[in-house]
Each structure stands twice: as C-alpha cells, then as structure tokens.
Design an enzyme around this catalytic site. Structure first.
Site, mmCIF file in Angstrom:
data_model
loop_
_atom_site.group_PDB
_atom_site.id
_atom_site.type_symbol
_atom_site.label_atom_id
_atom_site.label_comp_id
_atom_site.label_asym_id
_atom_site.label_seq_id
_atom_site.Cartn_x
_atom_site.Cartn_y
_atom_site.Cartn_z
ATOM 1 N N SER A 125 0.827 -1.193 0.000
ATOM 2 C CA SER A 125 0.000 0.000 0.000
ATOM 3 C C SER A 125 0.873 1.258 0.000
ATOM 4 O O SER A 125 1.709 1.430 -0.885
ATOM 5 C CB SER A 125 -0.956 -0.039 1.194
ATOM 6 O OG SER A 125 -1.936 0.960 1.097
ATOM 7 N N GLU A 135 -9.644 -4.415 -5.849
ATOM 8 C CA GLU A 135 -9.172 -3.312 -5.021
ATOM 9 C C GLU A 135 -9.217 -1.971 -5.746
ATOM 10 O O GLU A 135 -9.056 -1.887 -6.966
ATOM 11 C CB GLU A 135 -7.779 -3.596 -4.466
ATOM 12 C CG GLU A 135 -6.634 -3.633 -5.426
ATOM 13 C CD GLU A 135 -5.325 -3.652 -4.652
ATOM 14 O OE1 GLU A 135 -4.981 -2.599 -4.093
ATOM 15 O OE2 GLU A 135 -4.684 -4.711 -4.592
#
Length: 303
Positions: free
Chosen positions: A149, A244
């Site tokens: 991330s 995602e």
C-alpha cells in the site's frame, strides 16, 4: 462442517467492510483507528518457525524476522496504512509468513507516521536506515525493497532517492497493492469503490491530507512516484487484487515501467481486495501471492 472457499471469502469480505472499511469512512481520530487496526491484526496467525528479534535502526524501532540462521537476502519491508496507520504490531504476523515462504530475513521498521510526521520525515528515516545497512557491510545486491500500500509508495520513493544520491541500488522492488498516485486519478477508485473490502476512498483522502504538506504538489514524484522518471531502477514485482480500488495504480505503473525498459512483472489475483496478502493464511490466492513473491525474490538471489 467444511466451509467452501467462496463462502469463506464472502464472510471475510463482510467482516472487513464492517470492521475496517466502514469506520475508515467516518473521519475518526488517527489514534482510534491505529488502536482498532492493531487489535484486528492480532487475529492473523504468526508462523511459529520464524524468530523475531527487536532492534533499532537509525533511531527507529525495528524487528528482524529470521526463518533460519543464515539467509542470503534481506527483505527491507515498509508497511502500509495510508501513511497514518500501521506498525510493527499490525504487520508482524504477515511478515513471519513472508519470511517463512521466502526463507529470507525480513527487516521491518516502525517509521514515523503522519499527521505527526508529514512528508518527508518517513522517507528520510527509511533512507537513513538503508544507509545504516550499507555502513554495516550489507551489500545492496543482497537487499530487496518491499512495501504494501503506502509502504510500496515509500519503497519506490526510496529507490528513486537512492538513484538521486548515487548510492548502491537494491537488487529489486516488491510492490504489493501499491498506492503510487496521490492525485487519485486511477479509474479503479470509481469502478472498484464498492467492491474493495478493506480500503475506502475516505481513508485514502485522509491519509494523503495528513501526509502531504500544503506546500507540496500531490503530483510531485517525491510523494507520487508514479510520475517519476523510472529509468535505471532494478527489477520490480507488482501485485494487486482484482477488486481493489488501487488496481489502476498497479496497472498504470506496470505499463509505465515497461515503457521505461525496466524488468517488471505484474500479477493480478481474482476476487481479492486491497492488501489481501495479509490474509494468506486463509485464502489460496493469498498463498499464491506469497509463492509468486518468493519466486521473484529467489530469481534475484540467483542473479
């Protein structure tokens, strides 16, 4: 009664949407979000065969995770959390799984979080830690930079800073569910907005607001390394889940890296959400992601 993989996935997605994504949309104080995330991550099982040793690197609290006494490569991992969440506690169990699967040493650092420590404090601290490794005699060819991330953002930014400072470059980069464009221009933010079980646009916007000072353009490559000149970077392994919201960041970066002539491989995992790799103990796609990550790391080790 045995639960089918699809049922288990749907149950997990429902839980994550309720326990993590929904609260992240409420603009809660960073301290409350940090505490809640640490408590939830306690459910992730550690690999009991991996030894964990606490240490300090360049003034940062850190942990060394070792699956064996001798390891030829060091994975320098930078945790995610939208720049204001995440810690040694949230990622410890996941990284024992990485260490066990790769049979490589993993170094995990508790870098300074925003809003208390906005850009460039985290990047500078990670740069100092990398330099300390070199000063201790660790060869750059034996280091793999890794991040999930926003940690992938910082790993790529660190590689770019090493190039700028003309310091020895790590042997490779592993970018898991990367957040690379802080202007939030990826189309997947729209079309996967309701499908991602973990990450919300509100959490991203809060994290970017905390991390990037008003004086810094969010398109600046120092904070959005997607916009950087990528020439000369080492081989890169990129992973993303099909559900995602940051899928577009990974796809667009893969294309840009290939255009720059880099050795880049991109893996997409069907039905998976942001940072799904952390749940590898429960899902076949997560275990496949760790196997792919390990295969990439081993190829670097052989070069």
């Amino acid at each position: 009664m045995k639960i089918s993989p699809l049922t288990k996935q749907l149950i997990t997605e429902g839980f994550l949407k309720t326990a993590i994504r929904a609260p992240s949309q409420l603009n809660l104080p960073p301290g409350a979000m940090r505490f809640a995330l640490e408590q939830l991550c306690r459910a992730i099982p550690k690999n009991p065969d991996v030894q964990i040793r606490r240490l300090r690197m360049a003034g940062l609290r850190a942990e060394e995770l070792k699956p064996q006494r001798q390891a030829t490569q060091l994975i320098f991992h930078i945790h995610g959390g939208a720049f204001f969440l995440g810690s040694l506690n949230t990622h410890r169990a996941f990284l024992t799984q990485v260490a066990a699967r790769t049979q490589m040493q993993v170094l995990h650092l508790d870098y300074p979080l925003s809003p208390e420590h906005p850009y460039p404090e985290a990047l500078d601290a990670l740069f100092d830690a990398y330099c300390q490794l070199l000063d201790q005699g660790v060869q750059a060819k034996d280091i793999i930079l890794s991040g999930d991330s926003c940690g992938a953002n910082l790993a790529l930014a660190l590689a770019l800073k090493l190039r700028q400072e003309q310091l020895p470059q790590a042997s490779g980069l592993i970018l898991l569910s990367p957040l690379l464009d802080l202007t939030l221009s990826s189309e997947s933010l729209r079309y996967n907005g309701k499908h991602d079980a973990l990450l919300s646009i509100e959490a991203l916007e809060a994290g970017i607001h905390y991390y990037v000072p008003k004086s810094v353009d969010r398109a600046d490559p120092a904070v959005s390394p997607f916009f950087a000149d990528l020439a000369g970077l080492p081989p890169i392994h990129v992973q993303a889940g099909s559900k995602e919201i940051l899928l577009g960041d990974a796809q667009r970066f893969k294309d840009k890296a290939a255009e720059a002539g880099l050795a880049v491989e991109f893996k997409i995992y069907t039905g998976m959400w942001h940072n799904f790799q952390m749940f590898s103990a429960w899902f076949a796609e997560g275990r496949r992601a760790l196997a792919d990550l390990a295969a990439f790391a081993h190829r670097l080790d052989q070069d």
